[in-house]
Write an enzyme that holds these catalytic residues in place. Structure first.
Site, PDB file in Angstrom:
ATOM      1  N   ALA A 207      95.825  93.020  -2.979  1.00 50.54           N
ATOM      2  CA  ALA A 207      93.913  92.691  -2.774  1.00 50.54           C
ATOM      3  C   ALA A 207      92.947  93.110  -3.478  1.00 50.54           C
ATOM      4  O   ALA A 207      91.957  92.937  -3.756  1.00 50.54           O
ATOM      5  CB  ALA A 207      93.992  91.788  -0.956  1.00 50.54           C
ATOM      6  N   GLU A 208      93.229  94.584  -2.859  1.00 46.98           N
ATOM      7  CA  GLU A 208      92.913  95.319  -3.417  1.00 46.98           C
ATOM      8  C   GLU A 208      92.909  95.949  -5.064  1.00 46.98           C
ATOM      9  O   GLU A 208      91.619  95.901  -5.949  1.00 46.98           O
ATOM     10  CB  GLU A 208      92.621  97.006  -3.111  1.00 46.98           C
ATOM     11  CG  GLU A 208      92.473  97.452  -1.552  1.00 46.98           C
ATOM     12  CD  GLU A 208      90.836  97.501  -1.032  1.00 46.98           C
ATOM     13  OE1 GLU A 208      89.929  97.478  -1.974  1.00 46.98           O
ATOM     14  OE2 GLU A 208      90.314  96.606  -0.129  1.00 46.98           O
TER      15      GLU A 208
END
Length: 284
Positions: free
Chosen positions: A178-179
């Site tokens: 996600a990052e």
């Protein structure tokens, strides 16, 4: 000429809850990650082809301010086989993207139809064809199998280091996806750095001196995640929310903060980690 554009630009600001600065958001690693993962779902690269999952991931990018996210939602609605045709809804997202500076949006805009009224987020859009356990299931292993060798190496490194820090490897890997989508060189507009997007203050707090070294970055992030897990009594939803918005925001709101980006971030991390089907997501 698309007369609804000025009105849609105002709606965009309300939809995003932030000022509209398209270039800034397009550079953000979280946006790039959501767009890449959405494209994998749209085209069936690793994960099975799934237009509803693609829309959800593109919506996550759009919520962070990405014109490309809006454009791709409209593109899927306008062109994806197997979806009911909704040209007015597709036009609304494409017009939103164009109002934010996307030139590609006009390629898919169908001037024979008007624009539907957007509801402010994607939940209503995906509600009839989207479920956490079915339509939007994300096969992380299959997705990783189609990533470059370096990203696969970083994923293996996360699994190797997780036992030392007593954290769930799948959860940490979900955060990394996600990052930054496992990009060790990623830098955000707020100067979050590396695979796990650690800001300088967190690097100092957990002794990370080489943020662009994947192992050092991951070790610092795991130490932080372990600390958050203890702070929030093992509630992974709150851990994800704190990783995104800060533990102070979680404390102030006594739960997941009411920020669209944070709520979607938690949902995405839980889905990637395979935890979304285990418990109902409840947001304050």
């Amino acid at each position: 000429m698309l007369k609804p554009f000025p009105r849609l630009l105002l709606l965009a600001t309300a939809f995003l809850g932030v000022s509209v600065h398209a270039a800034q958001f397009l550079e953000a690693p979280r946006v790039q990650a959501a767009l890449e993962q959405g494209l994998a779902a749209e085209r069936g690269k690793g994960v099975g082809r799934n237009p509803w999952l693609a829309i959800r991931l593109y919506c996550d990018a759009a919520t962070m301010g990405s014109p490309e996210g809006f454009m791709r939602i409209g593109r899927v609605l306008a062109t994806s086989p197997g979806l009911p045709r909704k040209p007015e809804l597709a036009n609304a997202y494409l017009a939103m993207a164009a109002s934010l500076g996307s030139e590609d949006a006009l390629r898919y805009y169908d001037a024979r139809h008007g624009n539907a009224e957007l509801q402010g987020d994607c939940d209503a859009l995906t509600g009839t064809g989207y479920t956490e356990s079915g339509e939007a299931a994300f096969n992380m292993a299959a997705y990783l199998s189609k990533q470059p060798i370096e990203q696969q190496r970083i994923a293996r490194l996360i699994h190797k280091l997780a036992p030392k820090y007593q954290v769930d490897a799948s959860f940490v890997l979900a955060i990394a996806l996600a990052e930054s989508n496992l990009n060790p060189a990623a830098v955000s507009p707020k100067n979050a750095q590396g695979v796990m997007q650690l800001i300088p203050a967190t690097q100092e707090r957990f002794g990370v001196r080489q943020p662009f070294d994947p192992e050092r970055n991951i070790m610092g992030a795991m130490a932080y995640i372990r600390w958050l897990e203890r702070r929030f009594a093992g509630d992974w939803r709150l851990v994800a929310a704190a990783y995104n918005a800060g533990e102070g925001a979680v404390d102030r709101h006594a739960g997941i903060p009411p920020y669209a980006e944070t709520q979607q971030y938690v949902r995405r991390v839980m889905r990637f980690a395979g935890m979304a089907a285990k418990e109902t997501m409840r947001f304050n």
